[in-house]
Enzyme design. Structure first.
Site, PDB file in Angstrom:
ATOM      1  N   SER A  56       0.737  -0.915   0.244  1.00  0.00           N
ATOM      2  CA  SER A  56      -0.040   0.097   0.093  1.00  0.00           C
ATOM      3  C   SER A  56       1.292   1.247  -0.094  1.00  0.00           C
ATOM      4  CB  SER A  56      -1.048  -0.261   1.376  1.00  0.00           C
ATOM      5  OG  SER A  56       0.087   0.237   2.028  1.00  0.00           O
ATOM      6  N   VAL A  78      -8.814  -0.867 -19.155  1.00  0.00           N
ATOM      7  CA  VAL A  78      -9.700  -0.461 -17.807  1.00  0.00           C
ATOM      8  C   VAL A  78     -10.317  -1.313 -17.212  1.00  0.00           C
ATOM      9  CG1 VAL A  78      -9.850   1.477 -20.205  1.00  0.00           C
ATOM     10  CG2 VAL A  78     -11.759  -0.475 -20.684  1.00  0.00           C
ATOM     11  N   ARG A  79      -9.672  -3.026 -17.180  1.00  0.00           N
ATOM     12  CA  ARG A  79     -10.539  -3.796 -16.555  1.00  0.00           C
ATOM     13  C   ARG A  79      -9.618  -3.187 -14.918  1.00  0.00           C
ATOM     14  NH1 ARG A  79     -11.030  -9.298 -18.245  1.00  0.00           N
ATOM     15  NH2 ARG A  79     -11.679  -9.666 -15.674  1.00  0.00           N
ATOM     16  N   HIS A  80      -8.467  -2.374 -14.992  1.00  0.00           N
ATOM     17  CA  HIS A  80      -8.313  -2.615 -13.812  1.00  0.00           C
ATOM     18  C   HIS A  80      -8.591  -1.094 -13.178  1.00  0.00           C
ATOM     19  CE1 HIS A  80      -4.335  -4.948 -14.057  1.00  0.00           C
ATOM     20  NE2 HIS A  80      -5.025  -4.866 -15.621  1.00  0.00           N
ATOM     21  N   ARG A  81      -9.150  -1.429 -12.170  1.00  0.00           N
ATOM     22  CA  ARG A  81     -10.386  -0.875 -11.586  1.00  0.00           C
ATOM     23  C   ARG A  81      -9.225   0.968 -11.005  1.00  0.00           C
ATOM     24  NH1 ARG A  81     -12.496  -3.607 -13.749  1.00  0.00           N
ATOM     25  NH2 ARG A  81     -14.874  -4.540 -12.745  1.00  0.00           N
ATOM     26  N   GLN A  87      -9.032   8.516 -23.200  1.00  0.00           N
ATOM     27  CA  GLN A  87      -9.137   7.477 -24.499  1.00  0.00           C
ATOM     28  C   GLN A  87      -9.782   8.417 -25.351  1.00  0.00           C
ATOM     29  OE1 GLN A  87     -11.196   3.876 -24.123  1.00  0.00           O
ATOM     30  NE2 GLN A  87     -10.243   2.861 -26.502  1.00  0.00           N
ATOM     31  N   SER A  89     -12.463   8.717 -28.433  1.00  0.00           N
ATOM     32  CA  SER A  89     -13.229   8.486 -29.100  1.00  0.00           C
ATOM     33  C   SER A  89     -14.121   8.435 -30.089  1.00  0.00           C
ATOM     34  CB  SER A  89     -13.933   9.787 -27.854  1.00  0.00           C
ATOM     35  OG  SER A  89     -15.327   9.288 -28.614  1.00  0.00           O
ATOM     36  N   ASN A 163      -1.334   4.244  -9.792  1.00  0.00           N
ATOM     37  CA  ASN A 163       0.215   4.293  -8.941  1.00  0.00           C
ATOM     38  C   ASN A 163       0.748   3.054  -9.101  1.00  0.00           C
ATOM     39  OD1 ASN A 163      -1.501   2.359  -6.927  1.00  0.00           O
ATOM     40  ND2 ASN A 163      -2.748   3.157  -6.302  1.00  0.00           N
ATOM     41  N   ARG A 174      -0.750  -9.181 -16.732  1.00  0.00           N
ATOM     42  CA  ARG A 174      -1.041  -9.065 -18.826  1.00  0.00           C
ATOM     43  C   ARG A 174       0.838  -9.486 -18.907  1.00  0.00           C
ATOM     44  NH1 ARG A 174      -5.698  -9.109 -18.810  1.00  0.00           N
ATOM     45  NH2 ARG A 174      -6.815  -7.195 -17.413  1.00  0.00           N
TER      46      ARG A 174
END
Length: 210
Positions: A56, A78-81, A87, A89, A163, A174
């Protein structure tokens, strides 16, 4: 129609000494051991907290990266919260305009060579989509309407801020064997560069190599 390989740009100037110092200073608050800060202490301190799973503390510093990749890859990113995203568009970008070279740009699939039948079929399909996209625009469709036929292979840009802790999580997922080859294609070289710039933070993560 243009076909390019994916790439990334690190948007921040990464000052290792400053980043490591800030993480150490924040982390030592937990133990009130600020008196232990000296030359070389940040590396030892951060290596120790990572080993103990006290990650942390790494959340106090961030890195921003611009990915130029296909839209399928961004669906995974974008699944990483714990991150911020901006992005390109397809609602507002009219790819028939001059600033896009009056053409669609696609990301070359890494799993086919240009001589492969799969690649030839893919390229033919992308050319067909480009033609129909422009026909829709010429027929009066808005970009947000015409985009309904755009594929995952369309080139997009996404600016990602995470972070340090979340970047570690990103790379562990990934760059592993089970990751999709197209996200691994762009995540693995980024990891290697960040390992050079911040070895204590990322040096323990090993990407899958075929």
């Amino acid at each position: 129609m243009k076909v390019i390989k994916p790439y990334y740009v690190i948007e921040d100037e990464i000052n290792s000494k400053k980043i490591m110092g800030a993480v150490e200073k924040a982390g030592r608050t937990c133990y009130k051991s600020e008196a232990g800060i000296k030359d070389g202490s940040a590396e030892r301190f951060i290596a120790s907290i990572i080993k103990r799973g006290h990650e942390s503390v790494l959340e106090h510093e961030k890195i921003t990266v611009r990915f130029i990749c296909d839209r399928g890859v961004t669906h995974e990113i974008v699944r990483h919260r714990v991150a911020s995203y901006s992005q390109e568009s397809t609602r507002y970008c009219n790819y028939s305009g001059d600033k896009f070279g009056n053409e669609l740009t696609f990301i070359k699939p890494c799993f086919w060579n240009e001589a492969d039948e799969g690649y030839k079929l893919w390229a033919e399909t992308m050319a067909f989509i480009e033609k129909k996209y422009f026909e829709l625009i010429e027929a009066g469709a808005s970009p947000e309407q015409a985009r309904d036929i755009l594929p995952n292979s369309l080139k997009t840009e996404i600016v990602v801020t995470m972070n340090l802790r979340e970047w570690r999580h990103f790379f562990k997922l990934r760059t592993e064997k089970a990751a999709h080859p197209q996200i691994r294609e762009i995540a693995a070289p980024l990891l290697e560069e960040l390992k050079e710039k911040l070895p204590v933070v990322f040096g323990d993560i090993e990407p899958y190599k075929e």
